[in-house]
Write a protein that holds these residues in place. Structure first.
Motif, mmCIF file in Angstrom:
data_model
loop_
_atom_site.group_PDB
_atom_site.id
_atom_site.type_symbol
_atom_site.label_atom_id
_atom_site.label_comp_id
_atom_site.label_asym_id
_atom_site.label_seq_id
_atom_site.Cartn_x
_atom_site.Cartn_y
_atom_site.Cartn_z
ATOM 1 N N LEU A 133 0.829 -1.207 0.000
ATOM 2 C CA LEU A 133 0.000 0.000 0.000
ATOM 3 C C LEU A 133 0.869 1.264 0.000
ATOM 4 O O LEU A 133 1.670 1.491 0.896
ATOM 5 N N GLY A 134 0.719 2.069 -1.043
ATOM 6 C CA GLY A 134 1.481 3.301 -1.170
ATOM 7 C C GLY A 134 2.839 3.128 -1.825
ATOM 8 O O GLY A 134 3.513 4.116 -2.128
ATOM 9 N N SER A 135 3.257 1.883 -2.060
ATOM 10 C CA SER A 135 4.564 1.601 -2.685
ATOM 11 C C SER A 135 4.416 0.497 -3.721
ATOM 12 O O SER A 135 5.232 -0.425 -3.799
ATOM 13 N N GLU A 136 3.372 0.580 -4.525
ATOM 14 C CA GLU A 136 3.038 -0.477 -5.464
ATOM 15 C C GLU A 136 4.097 -0.629 -6.561
ATOM 16 O O GLU A 136 4.721 0.350 -6.981
ATOM 17 N N ILE A 137 4.313 -1.867 -6.992
ATOM 18 C CA ILE A 137 5.197 -2.159 -8.121
ATOM 19 C C ILE A 137 4.376 -2.032 -9.406
ATOM 20 O O ILE A 137 3.260 -2.554 -9.503
ATOM 21 N N THR A 138 4.935 -1.341 -10.392
ATOM 22 C CA THR A 138 4.233 -1.164 -11.658
ATOM 23 C C THR A 138 5.086 -1.708 -12.805
ATOM 24 O O THR A 138 6.289 -1.932 -12.655
ATOM 25 N N LYS A 139 4.455 -1.908 -13.953
ATOM 26 C CA LYS A 139 5.168 -2.385 -15.141
ATOM 27 C C LYS A 139 4.563 -1.737 -16.377
ATOM 28 O O LYS A 139 3.464 -1.169 -16.342
ATOM 29 N N GLY A 140 5.297 -1.850 -17.488
ATOM 30 C CA GLY A 140 4.821 -1.276 -18.739
ATOM 31 C C GLY A 140 5.392 0.115 -18.962
ATOM 32 O O GLY A 140 5.940 0.743 -18.049
ATOM 33 N N PRO A 141 5.262 0.621 -20.177
ATOM 34 C CA PRO A 141 5.815 1.948 -20.520
ATOM 35 C C PRO A 141 4.952 3.071 -19.949
ATOM 36 O O PRO A 141 3.738 2.937 -19.816
#
Length: 295
Positions: free
Chosen positions: A123-131
């Motif tokens: 929560l508040g430090s989510e991992i993201t992916k993609g451009p």
């Protein structure tokens, strides 16, 4: 732990490694806090070292919450010095404390009960992916990482999708501890983690407090229960009315002596003397001063 990753706030998430020289990570020297004319804390000395549990005990109004707020960056000290890694600091926000590796797990845990365990973990430090600008949450990676980190702390959950509100109080505390360890905490502040728990769940939390210490963290364990403190503590500090009444290593104090300081043995002895002057009170049935440690 998981190898370095980058959260959405940009901080590098690193493995927690023990710091071998034993020097304090966090240190207070004659520190204090005043709110106008009211002195909430005065003349406090505290050193938090890696791989040690520093227990801070005190009754309601002793100054424990004020101490937490200073170290966690919520409030600034008005007296003395606050040092991190030997350098004077004056945090303006809790984020600045987090950037220095100081994480706080509050009693209410600040989670979202209806969200899954993995979502609360990140929560508040989510991992993201993609451009960019169409980055999206990397849900599978977050589930995998949360599961691995919890297992590293000895916590095995059958379903990472279950709402965190369905976990017991002890389990939620343990998830919060594992989360702090994962995000690079070097100092972990635990605010009364066993206060609202039963005996069994308190034991679960104490086990993970010891596990955090064994992973090299400096732990500040805030509590009013000397028995819980003595089970895991390496150093004990007792606050009374905003001042440090006791600061002792485990080898220098027994559980009875710690309980006596916490309960205010001298004050109870004085109370017994005063009650002796009141008719109808049988003070002979009250414990002697040497027995007040049992209270």
């Amino acid at each position: 732990m998981t190898s370095n990753q980058t959260g959405t706030h940009g901080a590098v998430l690193q493995d927690t490694a023990p710091e071998g020289d034993g020097r304090p990570i966090v240190q207070l020297r004659n520190a204090g806090k005043a709110y106008g004319n009211i002195r909430a804390l005065h003349g406090v000395d505290l050193a938090v070292r890696p791989s040690q549990v520093t227990c801070v005990l005190g009754d309601n109004g002793a100054g424990k919450s004020t101490l937490i707020k200073i170290i966690s960056g919520l409030h600034q000290h008005t007296e003395g010095e606050f040092l991190v890694d030997g350098e004077p600091v004056r945090f303006s926000t809790p984020r600045e404390a987090l950037d220095k590796g100081i994480a706080t797990v509050y009693q209410d845990l600040a989670g979202v009960p209806l969200m899954p365990v993995w979502r609360n973990f990140f929560l508040g430090s989510e991992i993201t992916k993609g451009p960019w600008p169409i980055r999206r949450l990397d849900i599978e990676q977050m589930k995998k990482t949360a599961d691995e980190e919890l297992r590293n702390m000895g916590i095995v959950l059958d379903d990472m999708e279950q709402p965190i509100g369905t976990l017991s109080g002890g389990q939620r505390q343990c998830v919060a501890i594992a989360r702090a360890v994962h995000f690079g905490a070097r100092v972990l502040i635990l605010d009364e983690p066993t206060a609202a728990l039963g005996v069994k769940q308190s034991g679960v939390v104490l086990k993970y407090v010891a596990a955090a210490r064994d992973r090299g963290l400096g732990v500040i364990f805030i509590t009013h229960n000397p028995h819980h403190a003595y089970m895991v503590g390496d150093h004990f500090s007792v606050l009374r009315l905003g001042t440090m009444e006791l600061s002792a290593e485990r080898s220098d104090i027994s559980l009875e002596e710690l309980t006596n300081h916490m309960a205010g043995g001298a004050e109870l002895a004085a109370l017994k003397h005063e009650l002796a002057q009141v008719s109808g009170v049988d003070v002979e049935e009250l414990p002697e001063e040497k027995d007040l440690t049992a209270l």
